[in-house]
Design an enzyme around this catalytic site. Structure first.
Site, PDB file in Angstrom:
ATOM      1  N   TYR A 164     -17.680  10.513   6.485  1.00  0.00           N
ATOM      2  CA  TYR A 164     -17.052  11.767   6.907  1.00  0.00           C
ATOM      3  C   TYR A 164     -16.581  11.681   8.368  1.00  0.00           C
ATOM      4  O   TYR A 164     -15.456  12.078   8.701  1.00  0.00           O
ATOM      5  CB  TYR A 164     -18.075  12.891   6.724  1.00  0.00           C
ATOM      6  CG  TYR A 164     -17.650  14.275   7.104  1.00  0.00           C
ATOM      7  CD1 TYR A 164     -16.790  15.013   6.286  1.00  0.00           C
ATOM      8  CD2 TYR A 164     -18.138  14.882   8.256  1.00  0.00           C
ATOM      9  CE1 TYR A 164     -16.427  16.310   6.627  1.00  0.00           C
ATOM     10  CE2 TYR A 164     -17.781  16.175   8.598  1.00  0.00           C
ATOM     11  CZ  TYR A 164     -16.932  16.886   7.778  1.00  0.00           C
ATOM     12  OH  TYR A 164     -16.574  18.172   8.116  1.00  0.00           O
ATOM     13  N   LYS A 168     -12.804  12.087   9.735  1.00  0.00           N
ATOM     14  CA  LYS A 168     -12.513  13.208  10.645  1.00  0.00           C
ATOM     15  C   LYS A 168     -11.958  12.719  11.982  1.00  0.00           C
ATOM     16  O   LYS A 168     -11.161  13.411  12.619  1.00  0.00           O
ATOM     17  CB  LYS A 168     -13.778  14.054  10.855  1.00  0.00           C
ATOM     18  CG  LYS A 168     -14.147  14.921   9.646  1.00  0.00           C
ATOM     19  CD  LYS A 168     -12.978  15.802   9.208  1.00  0.00           C
ATOM     20  CE  LYS A 168     -13.385  17.012   8.421  1.00  0.00           C
ATOM     21  NZ  LYS A 168     -12.206  17.737   7.879  1.00  0.00           N
TER      22      LYS A 168
HETATM   23  P1  NAD Z   1     -15.936  24.966   2.006  1.00  0.00           P
HETATM   24  O1  NAD Z   1     -16.585  24.038   1.047  1.00  0.00           O
HETATM   25  O2  NAD Z   1     -16.375  26.385   2.018  1.00  0.00           O
HETATM   26  O3  NAD Z   1     -14.364  24.940   1.817  1.00  0.00           O
HETATM   27  C1  NAD Z   1     -13.650  23.773   1.501  1.00  0.00           C
HETATM   28  C2  NAD Z   1     -12.728  24.097   0.349  1.00  0.00           C
HETATM   29  O4  NAD Z   1     -11.925  22.941   0.084  1.00  0.00           O
HETATM   30  C3  NAD Z   1     -13.471  24.419  -0.953  1.00  0.00           C
HETATM   31  O5  NAD Z   1     -13.094  25.691  -1.431  1.00  0.00           O
HETATM   32  C4  NAD Z   1     -13.076  23.298  -1.899  1.00  0.00           C
HETATM   33  O6  NAD Z   1     -12.943  23.704  -3.250  1.00  0.00           O
HETATM   34  C5  NAD Z   1     -11.746  22.853  -1.312  1.00  0.00           C
HETATM   35  N1  NAD Z   1     -11.419  21.477  -1.699  1.00  0.00           N
HETATM   36  C6  NAD Z   1     -12.233  20.411  -1.738  1.00  0.00           C
HETATM   37  N2  NAD Z   1     -11.576  19.316  -2.136  1.00  0.00           N
HETATM   38  C7  NAD Z   1     -10.294  19.700  -2.353  1.00  0.00           C
HETATM   39  C8  NAD Z   1      -9.133  19.001  -2.748  1.00  0.00           C
HETATM   40  N3  NAD Z   1      -9.166  17.696  -3.047  1.00  0.00           N
HETATM   41  N4  NAD Z   1      -7.970  19.685  -2.845  1.00  0.00           N
HETATM   42  C9  NAD Z   1      -7.925  21.017  -2.570  1.00  0.00           C
HETATM   43  N5  NAD Z   1      -9.013  21.722  -2.204  1.00  0.00           N
HETATM   44  C10 NAD Z   1     -10.185  21.073  -2.089  1.00  0.00           C
HETATM   45  O7  NAD Z   1     -16.148  24.315   3.461  1.00  0.00           O
HETATM   46  P2  NAD Z   1     -15.684  24.770   4.930  1.00  0.00           P
HETATM   47  O8  NAD Z   1     -16.877  24.639   5.799  1.00  0.00           O
HETATM   48  O9  NAD Z   1     -14.935  26.024   4.924  1.00  0.00           O
HETATM   49  O10 NAD Z   1     -14.746  23.536   5.309  1.00  0.00           O
HETATM   50  C11 NAD Z   1     -13.375  23.650   5.635  1.00  0.00           C
HETATM   51  C12 NAD Z   1     -12.976  22.446   6.474  1.00  0.00           C
HETATM   52  O11 NAD Z   1     -13.626  22.489   7.739  1.00  0.00           O
HETATM   53  C13 NAD Z   1     -13.351  21.090   5.866  1.00  0.00           C
HETATM   54  O12 NAD Z   1     -12.324  20.158   6.129  1.00  0.00           O
HETATM   55  C14 NAD Z   1     -14.594  20.708   6.612  1.00  0.00           C
HETATM   56  O13 NAD Z   1     -14.817  19.322   6.630  1.00  0.00           O
HETATM   57  C15 NAD Z   1     -14.262  21.254   7.982  1.00  0.00           C
HETATM   58  N6  NAD Z   1     -15.420  21.468   8.838  1.00  0.00           N
HETATM   59  C16 NAD Z   1     -16.259  22.500   8.605  1.00  0.00           C
HETATM   60  C17 NAD Z   1     -17.327  22.687   9.463  1.00  0.00           C
HETATM   61  C18 NAD Z   1     -18.254  23.848   9.301  1.00  0.00           C
HETATM   62  O14 NAD Z   1     -19.111  24.029  10.196  1.00  0.00           O
HETATM   63  N7  NAD Z   1     -18.144  24.634   8.234  1.00  0.00           N
HETATM   64  C19 NAD Z   1     -17.558  21.801  10.530  1.00  0.00           C
HETATM   65  C20 NAD Z   1     -16.668  20.779  10.733  1.00  0.00           C
HETATM   66  C21 NAD Z   1     -15.585  20.615   9.893  1.00  0.00           C
END
Ligand code: NAD
Length: 307
Positions: A164, A168
């Site tokens: 990951y 990223k």
């Molecule tokens: P989340 O799981 O709630 O949302 C991610 C969404 O992406 C899900 O609804 C999932 O169904 C969708 N998804 C997954 N694979 C997919 C694909 N191949 N095509 C289309 N949709 C797809 O998670 P989140 O925390 O809201 O994450 C959103 C983004 O933020 C991600 O890229 C995650 O890595 C990044 N991120 C989040 C955090 C955090 O603290 N939540 C921290 C760093 C980075």
């Protein structure tokens, strides 16, 4: 109070908008007048399965508030299909938020090829595919706002997240080059480094923090980066809990390890100067490749003219 920032007439694609952060981005942009493609594959957090429910639910939520939205159920690996949904329904694409994500956490020794590939396919390749499909339309209309989603895991590393964090950090590289290539077409690319409560972080963040880290507190930061009046291009913005800060790469002052241009270099020369090589007390930001290479010219010139 100053007039509210609007997105009327703008078409936004938000990937992974069926839950978590993406959902809040889609809701906010729609509330401010954008037509939104709510993309979500609707699978599990490890990249398993698919469903139309996640995207449909958010589209219904937007429509119930009087906004404009359509669902899209494709994987970001088929980014061109997602952009086609925007073109078919709204005739253009102005904003692309690459947000979809999954996790397949394992300690490095236990990462399988599948764990590595799936994480890279969704985060890095998915952002590439979707952005490349939107690019010619943004170029033609001389306007585009693109967001990449990185992570503190990418910038700093995190135990158990080698796959990951590599993907990223790759997105930061993609951001940096797209900012350069898009500039003359008024296409801006910026990166969000979010920290928020979601299904990806429910077993990672401490419970007391989890409750406070509402995803909707990051949405205005992302929306600002997507607005036509935001001039940023290539920025990396760390945000969570209503806090936001720019991140940059720094380089120390460094030192020339040789005295004259004709000198060779030994391992002992390196050892003897190591303290100066690693001294960050006079570090400066590395903002452009020209700045990055220019000090080599200076070093070579000093060596050539050394007595
Ligand atoms: P989340 O799981 O709630 O949302 C991610 C969404 O992406 C899900 O609804 C999932 O169904 C969708 N998804 C997954 N694979 C997919 C694909 N191949 N095509 C289309 N949709 C797809 O998670 P989140 O925390 O809201 O994450 C959103 C983004 O933020 C991600 O890229 C995650 O890595 C990044 N991120 C989040 C955090 C955090 O603290 N939540 C921290 C760093 C980075």
């Amino acid at each position: 109070m100053a007039e509210k920032l609007r997105f009327n007439g703008r078409v936004a694609v938000v990937t992974g908008a069926g839950a978590g952060l993406g959902r809040t981005y889609a809701l906010l942009l729609a509330e401010r007048g954008a037509s939104v493609v709510v993309n979500d594959l609707g699978g599990g957090r490890h990249g398993d399965g698919s469903s139309t429910k996640a995207a449909d639910t958010v589209v219904e939520e937007i429509k119930a508030k009087g906004g404009k939205a359509v669902p899209d159920y494709n994987s970001v690996e088929d980014g061109e299909k997602i952009i086609q949904t925007a073109l078919d329904n709204f005739g253009r694409v102005d904003i692309l938020i690459n947000n979809a994500g999954i996790l397949r956490d394992r300690t490095f020794a236990r990462i399988s090829d599948q764990d590595w590939d799936l994480v890279h396919r969704v985060h890095l390749k998915g952002s590439f595919k979707t952005t490349q499909a939107a690019w010619p339309h943004m170029r033609k209309q001389q306007y585009g706002r693109i967001i990449m989603t990185s992570s503190q895991s990418g910038l700093c590393g995190n135990f158990g997240q080698a796959n990951y964090s590599a993907a990223k950090y790759g997105l930061v590289g993609l951001n940096n080059t797209l900012a350069l290539e898009g500039d003359k077409y008024n296409i801006h690319c910026n990166t969000i480094v979010p920290t928020a409560a979601s299904r990806l972080t429910e077993d990672i963040l401490p419970p007391d923090m989890f409750a406070e880290l509402r995803p909707c507190l990051i949405a205005p930061v992302v929306a600002w980066l997507c607005h036509e009046s935001c001039g940023d291009n290539g920025s990396i913005i760390d945000s969570g809990a209503g806090y936001a800060a720019q991140c940059q790469m720094y380089r120390g002052e460094g030192v020339s390890l040789r005295k004259r241009i004709t000198d060779d270099l030994s391992i002992e020369d390196v050892r003897d100067s190591w303290e100066k090589v690693t001294d960050m007390s006079k570090a400066t930001p590395l903002t452009t490749i020209q700045a990055a290479t220019s000090n080599l010219m200076t070093v070579l010139e000093e060596l050539r003219t050394a007595p």
